[in-house]
Motif scaffolding. Structure first.
Motif, PDB file in Angstrom:
ATOM      1  N   TYR A   1      44.176  24.840  49.031  1.00  0.00           N
ATOM      2  CA  TYR A   1      44.619  26.207  49.299  1.00  0.00           C
ATOM      3  C   TYR A   1      43.614  27.256  48.832  1.00  0.00           C
ATOM      4  CZ  TYR A   1      48.867  23.532  49.852  1.00  0.00           C
ATOM      5  OH  TYR A   1      49.785  22.597  50.257  1.00  0.00           O
ATOM      6  N   ILE A   2      42.578  26.824  48.116  1.00  0.00           N
ATOM      7  CA  ILE A   2      41.602  27.774  47.594  1.00  0.00           C
ATOM      8  C   ILE A   2      40.208  27.485  48.140  1.00  0.00           C
ATOM      9  CG2 ILE A   2      42.965  28.105  45.493  1.00  0.00           C
ATOM     10  CD1 ILE A   2      40.935  26.461  43.984  1.00  0.00           C
ATOM     11  N   ASP A   3      39.379  28.514  48.141  1.00  0.00           N
ATOM     12  CA  ASP A   3      37.988  28.349  48.545  1.00  0.00           C
ATOM     13  C   ASP A   3      37.177  28.122  47.277  1.00  0.00           C
ATOM     14  OD1 ASP A   3      35.395  28.435  49.435  1.00  0.00           O
ATOM     15  OD2 ASP A   3      35.567  30.376  50.441  1.00  0.00           O
ATOM     16  N   HIS A   4      37.125  26.868  46.842  1.00  0.00           N
ATOM     17  CA  HIS A   4      36.441  26.545  45.589  1.00  0.00           C
ATOM     18  C   HIS A   4      34.931  26.695  45.699  1.00  0.00           C
ATOM     19  CE1 HIS A   4      35.866  22.569  47.390  1.00  0.00           C
ATOM     20  NE2 HIS A   4      37.132  22.660  47.723  1.00  0.00           N
ATOM     21  N   THR A   5      34.398  26.843  46.934  1.00  0.00           N
ATOM     22  CA  THR A   5      32.951  27.052  47.071  1.00  0.00           C
ATOM     23  C   THR A   5      32.538  28.420  46.522  1.00  0.00           C
ATOM     24  OG1 THR A   5      33.060  28.022  49.303  1.00  0.00           O
ATOM     25  CG2 THR A   5      32.888  25.602  49.154  1.00  0.00           C
ATOM     26  N   ARG A   6      33.504  29.316  46.362  1.00  0.00           N
ATOM     27  CA  ARG A   6      33.204  30.651  45.823  1.00  0.00           C
ATOM     28  C   ARG A   6      33.453  30.732  44.319  1.00  0.00           C
ATOM     29  NH1 ARG A   6      36.307  34.626  49.399  1.00  0.00           N
ATOM     30  NH2 ARG A   6      35.488  36.099  47.895  1.00  0.00           N
ATOM     31  N   LEU A   7      33.768  29.584  43.716  1.00  0.00           N
ATOM     32  CA  LEU A   7      33.983  29.527  42.278  1.00  0.00           C
ATOM     33  C   LEU A   7      32.866  28.706  41.632  1.00  0.00           C
ATOM     34  CD1 LEU A   7      37.817  28.724  42.294  1.00  0.00           C
ATOM     35  CD2 LEU A   7      36.745  30.947  41.831  1.00  0.00           C
ATOM     36  N   THR A   8      32.231  29.270  40.634  1.00  0.00           N
ATOM     37  CA  THR A   8      31.183  28.531  39.923  1.00  0.00           C
ATOM     38  C   THR A   8      31.833  27.534  38.964  1.00  0.00           C
ATOM     39  OG1 THR A   8      31.101  30.061  38.059  1.00  0.00           O
ATOM     40  CG2 THR A   8      29.707  30.593  39.983  1.00  0.00           C
ATOM     41  N   PRO A   9      31.072  26.550  38.504  1.00  0.00           N
ATOM     42  CA  PRO A   9      31.621  25.627  37.504  1.00  0.00           C
ATOM     43  C   PRO A   9      32.140  26.360  36.258  1.00  0.00           C
ATOM     44  CG  PRO A   9      29.626  24.706  38.444  1.00  0.00           C
ATOM     45  CD  PRO A   9      29.746  26.111  38.978  1.00  0.00           C
ATOM     46  N   ASP A  10      31.456  27.430  35.851  1.00  0.00           N
ATOM     47  CA  ASP A  10      31.926  28.195  34.689  1.00  0.00           C
ATOM     48  C   ASP A  10      33.255  28.887  34.977  1.00  0.00           C
ATOM     49  OD1 ASP A  10      29.764  27.456  33.150  1.00  0.00           O
ATOM     50  OD2 ASP A  10      28.655  29.331  33.441  1.00  0.00           O
ATOM     51  N   MET A  11      33.436  29.407  36.192  1.00  0.00           N
ATOM     52  CA  MET A  11      34.703  30.042  36.568  1.00  0.00           C
ATOM     53  C   MET A  11      35.833  29.011  36.549  1.00  0.00           C
ATOM     54  SD  MET A  11      33.661  32.422  39.781  1.00  0.00           S
ATOM     55  CE  MET A  11      32.446  33.725  39.653  1.00  0.00           C
ATOM     56  N   ILE A  12      35.551  27.837  37.111  1.00  0.00           N
ATOM     57  CA  ILE A  12      36.569  26.778  37.137  1.00  0.00           C
ATOM     58  C   ILE A  12      36.920  26.359  35.718  1.00  0.00           C
ATOM     59  CG2 ILE A  12      37.047  24.393  37.822  1.00  0.00           C
ATOM     60  CD1 ILE A  12      35.451  25.018  40.421  1.00  0.00           C
ATOM     61  N   SER A  13      35.918  26.226  34.883  1.00  0.00           N
ATOM     62  CA  SER A  13      36.156  25.862  33.484  1.00  0.00           C
ATOM     63  C   SER A  13      37.017  26.922  32.790  1.00  0.00           C
ATOM     64  CB  SER A  13      34.810  25.696  32.777  1.00  0.00           C
ATOM     65  OG  SER A  13      35.015  25.322  31.444  1.00  0.00           O
ATOM     66  N   ALA A  14      36.724  28.191  33.034  1.00  0.00           N
ATOM     67  CA  ALA A  14      37.518  29.285  32.445  1.00  0.00           C
ATOM     68  C   ALA A  14      38.952  29.257  32.964  1.00  0.00           C
ATOM     69  CB  ALA A  14      36.860  30.631  32.745  1.00  0.00           C
ATOM     70  N   MET A  15      39.113  28.982  34.253  1.00  0.00           N
ATOM     71  CA  MET A  15      40.458  28.883  34.825  1.00  0.00           C
ATOM     72  C   MET A  15      41.246  27.769  34.146  1.00  0.00           C
ATOM     73  SD  MET A  15      39.819  29.231  38.934  1.00  0.00           S
ATOM     74  CE  MET A  15      41.503  28.765  39.324  1.00  0.00           C
ATOM     75  N   LEU A  16      40.629  26.611  34.073  1.00  0.00           N
ATOM     76  CA  LEU A  16      41.315  25.451  33.510  1.00  0.00           C
ATOM     77  C   LEU A  16      41.681  25.671  32.045  1.00  0.00           C
ATOM     78  CD1 LEU A  16      39.257  22.564  35.178  1.00  0.00           C
ATOM     79  CD2 LEU A  16      41.511  23.447  35.837  1.00  0.00           C
ATOM     80  N   SER A  17      40.878  26.465  31.337  1.00  0.00           N
ATOM     81  CA  SER A  17      41.168  26.728  29.919  1.00  0.00           C
ATOM     82  C   SER A  17      42.430  27.568  29.744  1.00  0.00           C
ATOM     83  CB  SER A  17      39.973  27.411  29.248  1.00  0.00           C
ATOM     84  OG  SER A  17      39.880  28.774  29.633  1.00  0.00           O
ATOM     85  N   GLN A  18      42.877  28.261  30.804  1.00  0.00           N
ATOM     86  CA  GLN A  18      44.075  29.099  30.749  1.00  0.00           C
ATOM     87  C   GLN A  18      45.358  28.316  31.023  1.00  0.00           C
ATOM     88  OE1 GLN A  18      44.137  32.551  30.245  1.00  0.00           O
ATOM     89  NE2 GLN A  18      41.937  32.578  29.927  1.00  0.00           N
ATOM     90  N   TRP A  19      45.228  27.084  31.482  1.00  0.00           N
ATOM     91  CA  TRP A  19      46.385  26.314  31.928  1.00  0.00           C
ATOM     92  C   TRP A  19      46.634  25.131  31.026  1.00  0.00           C
ATOM     93  CZ3 TRP A  19      44.198  26.344  37.525  1.00  0.00           C
ATOM     94  CH2 TRP A  19      44.578  27.533  38.164  1.00  0.00           C
ATOM     95  N   PRO A  20      47.838  24.604  31.051  1.00  0.00           N
ATOM     96  CA  PRO A  20      48.986  25.023  31.862  1.00  0.00           C
ATOM     97  C   PRO A  20      49.706  26.225  31.232  1.00  0.00           C
ATOM     98  CG  PRO A  20      49.587  23.106  30.549  1.00  0.00           C
ATOM     99  CD  PRO A  20      48.148  23.409  30.257  1.00  0.00           C
ATOM    100  N   ASN A  21      50.533  26.802  32.065  1.00  0.00           N
ATOM    101  CA  ASN A  21      51.539  27.785  31.667  1.00  0.00           C
ATOM    102  C   ASN A  21      51.106  29.229  31.529  1.00  0.00           C
ATOM    103  OD1 ASN A  21      53.453  25.783  31.557  1.00  0.00           O
ATOM    104  ND2 ASN A  21      52.888  25.291  29.465  1.00  0.00           N
ATOM    105  N   GLY A  22      52.023  30.058  32.001  1.00  0.00           N
ATOM    106  CA  GLY A  22      52.021  31.465  31.703  1.00  0.00           C
ATOM    107  C   GLY A  22      50.914  32.320  32.270  1.00  0.00           C
TER     108      GLY A  22
END
Length: 182
Positions: A64-85
């Motif tokens: 559902y997302i365009d992960h080609t527009r997300l850098t590895p650092d962005m993905i890492s930052a996203m994952l650090s916020q999850w799970p929850n809230g």
């Protein structure tokens, strides 16, 4: 509680109420246009607003997302916020259903560890659309017992679990810019 009934309702295009982190949500299969239309009509929600996808893992959100527009650092930052809230706004996949993203070039996504949602998402192998279980402009229910009877009439299944006890709905941030929307 058996998840088979919730799974069957989901796969049949049904609308399901379920506990999230702070409030009860109502959702459906993000890949079923008729379900999305029915959900928006039931909620009396403007289709331009877009919807949130709630998943048990980041992998479920990938289609559902365009992960080609997300850098590895962005993905890492996203994952650090999850799970929850924390709901994160990310670039949407090219062929994403307009009812999911509304007027935006992005989609709001969240990974949870609420056990009922995790079990449902794992059993169907994809996220569930997530919006608060209330009519637009009315306070969302915090328990299944507080669901509006008018809403219950239109639901196909209610997961009678409990929220994770958060005191407010999810924070919404832009995963690329870091801007906080809520």
């Amino acid at each position: 509680m058996t998840y088979q009934s919730a799974q069957q309702a989901f796969l049949a295009g049904g609308l399901i109420a379920y506990p999230t982190e702070a409030v009860f949500g109502v959702g459906c299969d993000p890949d079923n246009k008729q379900s999305l239309e029915r959900l928006l009509a039931m909620k009396q929600r403007d289709p331009n607003k877009g919807l949130i996808l709630l998943a048990s893992s980041f992998e479920q959100l990938m289609p559902y997302i365009d992960h080609t527009r997300l850098t590895p650092d962005m993905i890492s930052a996203m994952l650090s916020q999850w799970p929850n809230g924390v709901t994160q706004v990310v670039p949407k996949a090219v062929n994403l259903a307009p009812l999911l993203s509304g007027q935006f070039e992005s989609i709001a996504v969240r990974v949870t560890d609420q056990p009922d949602v995790v079990a449902l998402c794992d059993s169907v192998g994809r996220p569930i659309v997530s919006t608060s279980a209330n009519l637009s402009g009315v306070e969302p229910a915090t328990t299944w017992q507080k669901l509006d009877p008018q809403l219950i009439e239109q639901l196909d299944y209610v997961i009678k679990g409990t929220t994770l006890g958060f005191d407010k709905p999810s924070t919404i941030i832009d995963a690329i810019s870091g801007q906080c929307y809520r």
